[in-house]
Design an enzyme around this catalytic site. Structure first.
Site, short mmCIF file in Angstrom:
data_model
loop_
_atom_site.label_atom_id
_atom_site.label_comp_id
_atom_site.label_asym_id
_atom_site.label_seq_id
_atom_site.Cartn_x
_atom_site.Cartn_y
_atom_site.Cartn_z
N CYS A 1 -6.96 1.65 1.74
CA CYS A 1 -7.76 1.07 0.66
C CYS A 1 -9.21 1.50 0.86
O CYS A 1 -9.82 1.17 1.88
CB CYS A 1 -7.64 -0.45 0.72
SG CYS A 1 -8.69 -1.28 -0.48
N CYS B 1 -9.54 5.72 -4.95
CA CYS B 1 -8.81 4.45 -4.85
C CYS B 1 -7.35 4.83 -4.69
O CYS B 1 -6.83 5.67 -5.45
CB CYS B 1 -9.00 3.62 -6.12
SG CYS B 1 -7.90 2.19 -6.21
#
Ligand code: DGL
Length: 290
Positions: free
Chosen positions: A91, A205
């Protein structure tokens, strides 16, 4: 028998027995699956736990302080439960702010995921690069420093999308959003100036590669899309070595754990199974602060 290396040590085949590690791959939701798939390719022998903090999703909206507190407390629980040999923080939104406190608190090695700005700067021909990430990631000092350090020669367009991570979750859960909605998020990535136009988009992302085919179909012109997942997988083997010869992981053992489980539908379970995660469990951890 399981033989673990000393926490924090790098793998040295000359002096150490081959370990069969447990690898924890962590994200706010399903985005980390794009990284999990690559790590699985390089360590098919490992035991995997995939953890999605869906009670905290999306991380892109949390302040740095709230995100740090959240990730530290979820990690505390996960490390206590699964005793991983290595943790992949799959992440960007978390990695760009939480890696230093994680490394301070826990002795297990962490591999982070940060926007692939250096590869993007190396790949561009026009000098126009876009980094598509969450609003949190594009606002980070860490990201700005990467741009300054590695992409001084380029025009870097930082695009923070509020909606794409949720669109990626919807896609994987069998409820894809319409093209117009996706295109509205994508359009700011494409910049046309007098000196050329965007030719590289770094996906900052881990959720976004789940939408890559649709991005490619909707893009106003072709660009190179950069997904950092293969580089992260290489970093994992640098730290804990290649697969243990002759050891086959039991595919039925790979576990997905979620902190809420509210969105778990049959299609969602099916998608997890297809990705190599047949077992799903819930560790209930409501998000107390936003
Ligand atoms: N997958 C995450 C990332 O790489 C974040 C998505 C979110 O929770 O906002 O940044």
């Amino acid at each position: 028998m399981r033989i673990d290396l000393l926490a924090g040590a790098s793998y040295n085949p000359a002096v150490m027995p081959a370990p069969v590690p447990t690898i924890l791959v962590f994200d706010s939701g399903l985005g980390g699956l794009t990284v999990f798939s690559e790590v699985l390719k390089v360590r098919p022998d490992a035991r995997f736990v995939y953890a999605g903090d869906d009670a905290g999703f999306p991380y892109g909206r949390l302040s740095e302080a709230a995100l740090t507190a959240r990730v530290l407390s979820v990690m505390e629980r996960l490390i206590g439960l699964y005793d991983p040999r290595l943790v992949v923080v799959a992440c960007n939104t978390a990695s760009t702010v939480v890696l230093p406190p994680l490394r301070e608190r826990f002795s297990v090695p962490f591999v982070g995921t940060v926007p692939a700005i250096k590869p993007a700067a190396l790949a561009t021909r026009t000098g126009h690069v876009t980094v598509l990430a969450t609003p949190g990631t594009v606002a980070r000092d860490y990201t700005r420093d990467l741009v300054e350090t590695y992409a001084g020669c380029c025009k870097v367009n930082l695009v923070g999308s509020r909606r794409l991570a949720a669109f990626a979750e919807a896609e994987l859960s069998g409820a894809p959003v319409p093209d117009e909605e996706l295109l509205a998020e994508l359009r700011p990535c494409f910049v046309e100036g007098e000196d050329g136009r965007t030719d590289v988009v770094a996906l900052g992302c881990t959720h976004y590669p789940l939408l890559l085919r649709r991005f490619q179909a909707l893009a106003p012109w072709p660009v190179t899309w950069i997904d950092p997942a293969p580089a992260i997988a290489r970093r994992v083997t640098q730290l804990i070595g290649p697969p243990v010869p002759g050891h086959e992981a039991d595919e039925d053992e790979a576990l997905a754990v979620f902190t809420s489980g509210a969105g778990i539908t049959p299609a969602f379970r099916e998608a997890l199974r297809d990705k190599g995660l047949p077992l799903v469990t819930i560790e209930d951890m409501p998000l107390l602060q936003g």
